[in-house]
Write an enzyme that holds these catalytic residues in place. Sequence first.
Site, PDB file in Angstrom:
ATOM      1  N   ASP A   9       6.478   3.538   5.237  1.00  7.80           N
ATOM      2  CA  ASP A   9       5.300   3.016   4.560  1.00  7.80           C
ATOM      3  C   ASP A   9       4.208   2.750   5.600  1.00  7.80           C
ATOM      4  O   ASP A   9       4.385   1.941   6.505  1.00  7.80           O
ATOM      5  CB  ASP A   9       5.704   1.715   3.857  1.00  7.80           C
ATOM      6  CG  ASP A   9       4.555   1.071   3.110  1.00  7.80           C
ATOM      7  OD1 ASP A   9       3.392   1.526   3.242  1.00  7.80           O
ATOM      8  OD2 ASP A   9       4.825   0.086   2.393  1.00  7.80           O
ATOM      9  N   ASN A  23     -10.831   7.396  -2.079  1.00 10.49           N
ATOM     10  CA  ASN A  23     -11.726   8.239  -2.888  1.00 10.49           C
ATOM     11  C   ASN A  23     -13.147   7.792  -2.588  1.00 10.49           C
ATOM     12  O   ASN A  23     -13.370   6.757  -1.954  1.00 10.49           O
ATOM     13  CB  ASN A  23     -11.391   8.160  -4.380  1.00 10.49           C
ATOM     14  CG  ASN A  23     -11.506   6.750  -4.909  1.00 10.49           C
ATOM     15  OD1 ASN A  23     -12.588   6.166  -4.922  1.00 10.49           O
ATOM     16  ND2 ASN A  23     -10.389   6.173  -5.317  1.00 10.49           N
ATOM     17  N   GLY A  31      -1.518   5.664  -4.892  1.00  6.36           N
ATOM     18  CA  GLY A  31      -0.972   6.216  -3.648  1.00  6.36           C
ATOM     19  C   GLY A  31      -1.159   5.305  -2.441  1.00  6.36           C
ATOM     20  O   GLY A  31      -1.022   4.079  -2.542  1.00  6.36           O
ATOM     21  N   VAL A  32      -1.479   5.896  -1.306  1.00  5.32           N
ATOM     22  CA  VAL A  32      -1.676   5.132  -0.061  1.00  5.32           C
ATOM     23  C   VAL A  32      -2.787   4.091  -0.246  1.00  5.32           C
ATOM     24  O   VAL A  32      -2.677   2.954   0.235  1.00  5.32           O
ATOM     25  CB  VAL A  32      -2.104   6.060   1.097  1.00  5.32           C
ATOM     26  CG1 VAL A  32      -2.304   5.285   2.372  1.00  5.32           C
ATOM     27  CG2 VAL A  32      -1.092   7.143   1.328  1.00  5.32           C
ATOM     28  N   ASP A  33      -3.839   4.512  -0.907  1.00  3.01           N
ATOM     29  CA  ASP A  33      -4.999   3.634  -1.123  1.00  3.01           C
ATOM     30  C   ASP A  33      -4.569   2.337  -1.816  1.00  3.01           C
ATOM     31  O   ASP A  33      -4.903   1.218  -1.363  1.00  3.01           O
ATOM     32  CB  ASP A  33      -6.004   4.420  -1.987  1.00  3.01           C
ATOM     33  CG  ASP A  33      -7.402   3.859  -1.946  1.00  3.01           C
ATOM     34  OD1 ASP A  33      -7.666   2.955  -1.136  1.00  3.01           O
ATOM     35  OD2 ASP A  33      -8.239   4.340  -2.741  1.00  3.01           O
ATOM     36  N   GLY A 123      -1.045  14.094  -2.036  1.00  2.76           N
ATOM     37  CA  GLY A 123      -0.454  13.382  -3.170  1.00  2.76           C
ATOM     38  C   GLY A 123      -1.237  13.677  -4.443  1.00  2.76           C
ATOM     39  O   GLY A 123      -1.229  14.801  -4.942  1.00  2.76           O
ATOM     40  N   TYR A 125      -4.250  14.258  -4.923  1.00  6.84           N
ATOM     41  CA  TYR A 125      -5.233  15.333  -4.797  1.00  6.84           C
ATOM     42  C   TYR A 125      -4.608  16.732  -4.713  1.00  6.84           C
ATOM     43  O   TYR A 125      -5.323  17.734  -4.611  1.00  6.84           O
ATOM     44  CB  TYR A 125      -6.176  15.080  -3.613  1.00  6.84           C
ATOM     45  CG  TYR A 125      -7.264  14.056  -3.912  1.00  6.84           C
ATOM     46  CD1 TYR A 125      -7.393  13.486  -5.173  1.00  6.84           C
ATOM     47  CD2 TYR A 125      -8.183  13.676  -2.937  1.00  6.84           C
ATOM     48  CE1 TYR A 125      -8.391  12.555  -5.458  1.00  6.84           C
ATOM     49  CE2 TYR A 125      -9.195  12.741  -3.218  1.00  6.84           C
ATOM     50  CZ  TYR A 125      -9.288  12.188  -4.472  1.00  6.84           C
ATOM     51  OH  TYR A 125     -10.284  11.273  -4.752  1.00  6.84           O
TER      52      TYR A 125
HETATM   53  N1  AR6 Z   1       2.720   5.247   3.168  1.00  8.97           N
HETATM   54  C1  AR6 Z   1       2.654   6.529   3.616  1.00  8.97           C
HETATM   55  N2  AR6 Z   1       2.429   7.585   2.811  1.00  8.97           N
HETATM   56  C2  AR6 Z   1       2.253   7.333   1.497  1.00  8.97           C
HETATM   57  C3  AR6 Z   1       2.286   6.027   0.947  1.00  8.97           C
HETATM   58  C4  AR6 Z   1       2.528   4.953   1.842  1.00  8.97           C
HETATM   59  N3  AR6 Z   1       2.572   3.679   1.438  1.00  8.97           N
HETATM   60  N4  AR6 Z   1       2.067   6.117  -0.400  1.00  8.97           N
HETATM   61  C5  AR6 Z   1       1.906   7.429  -0.684  1.00  8.97           C
HETATM   62  N5  AR6 Z   1       2.027   8.172   0.451  1.00  8.97           N
HETATM   63  P1  AR6 Z   1      -2.169   9.985  -1.989  1.00  8.97           P
HETATM   64  P2  AR6 Z   1      -4.465  11.844  -1.860  1.00  8.97           P
HETATM   65  C6  AR6 Z   1       1.904   9.635   0.648  1.00  8.97           C
HETATM   66  O1  AR6 Z   1      -1.986  10.287  -3.434  1.00  8.97           O
HETATM   67  O2  AR6 Z   1      -3.612  12.977  -2.295  1.00  8.97           O
HETATM   68  C7  AR6 Z   1      -5.789   7.553  -4.617  1.00  8.97           C
HETATM   69  O3  AR6 Z   1      -5.841   7.167  -5.955  1.00  8.97           O
HETATM   70  C8  AR6 Z   1       2.051  10.521  -0.558  1.00  8.97           C
HETATM   71  O4  AR6 Z   1       3.429  10.789  -0.824  1.00  8.97           O
HETATM   72  O5  AR6 Z   1      -2.102   8.577  -1.550  1.00  8.97           O
HETATM   73  O6  AR6 Z   1      -5.403  12.044  -0.721  1.00  8.97           O
HETATM   74  C9  AR6 Z   1      -7.145   7.527  -3.944  1.00  8.97           C
HETATM   75  O7  AR6 Z   1      -7.931   6.461  -4.404  1.00  8.97           O
HETATM   76  C10 AR6 Z   1       1.297  11.767  -0.112  1.00  8.97           C
HETATM   77  O8  AR6 Z   1       2.150  12.596   0.703  1.00  8.97           O
HETATM   78  O9  AR6 Z   1      -3.611  10.526  -1.451  1.00  8.97           O
HETATM   79  C11 AR6 Z   1      -7.717   8.859  -4.339  1.00  8.97           C
HETATM   80  O10 AR6 Z   1      -8.268   8.806  -5.633  1.00  8.97           O
HETATM   81  C12 AR6 Z   1       0.197  11.223   0.798  1.00  8.97           C
HETATM   82  O11 AR6 Z   1       0.582   9.881   1.097  1.00  8.97           O
HETATM   83  C13 AR6 Z   1      -6.505   9.770  -4.349  1.00  8.97           C
HETATM   84  O12 AR6 Z   1      -5.381   8.919  -4.568  1.00  8.97           O
HETATM   85  C14 AR6 Z   1      -1.193  11.201   0.169  1.00  8.97           C
HETATM   86  O13 AR6 Z   1      -1.095  10.850  -1.193  1.00  8.97           O
HETATM   87  C15 AR6 Z   1      -6.312  10.443  -3.018  1.00  8.97           C
HETATM   88  O14 AR6 Z   1      -5.281  11.375  -3.126  1.00  8.97           O
END
Ligand code: AR6
Length: 174
Positions: A9, A23, A31-33, A123, A125
Amino acid sequence: MDMRIQPGDITRAQVDAVVNAANSSLMGGGGVDGAIHRRGGPSILEACRELRNSSLPDGLPTGRAVATTAGELPATWVIHTVGPVYSISEDRTELLVSCYRESLRAAVDVGATTVAFPAISAGIYGWPLEDATRVAVETVQEMIDEVGERITEVLFVPFDEAAENAYRRHIAGC
Ligand code: AR6
């Protein structure tokens, strides 16, 4: 500059700066955000609101990066960047490359020496993991000449085994 893989994490990463896959609104999301805002607490959103009210009235464009406090995270800064939404009809790789470049430049600007990246765009996106992690590793590698004297360590933080294996393949190829 060391490049390492540290599965888990990203909100727990012991680094100066954690990169957020945000975003354009900077107002949080899933997700991460979502994880970063939940664990980091309200001061991150407050700082994002201030940016929206001052230098970024229309939000943060895709491919750009901006630093705020990391609130209650172990890190000192969160660097918010906006990855491109994956498209099969249009090649948006340069925007993803830009996320890594601009995030590293933002890290240098605030004085961070250690930086952790999630797999931006891989993720919600929809960017295919194999390609997203390849772009991540290659772009950081290409930035060594520019930031390698200031940034001593970059962590890639895979959230699952598939991502971890993908990073390992690309780092081995460096
Ligand atoms: N630690 C590390 N990696 C993570 C975590 C974490 N806690 N949580 C998810 N991941 P994403 P995007 C991974 O969806 O695709 C949001 O709503 C996940 O498995 O977080 O750039 C924003 O506000 C994936 O491999 O980001 C935007 O609207 C990676 O992190 C949108 O999502 C990225 O997934 C951005 O989408």
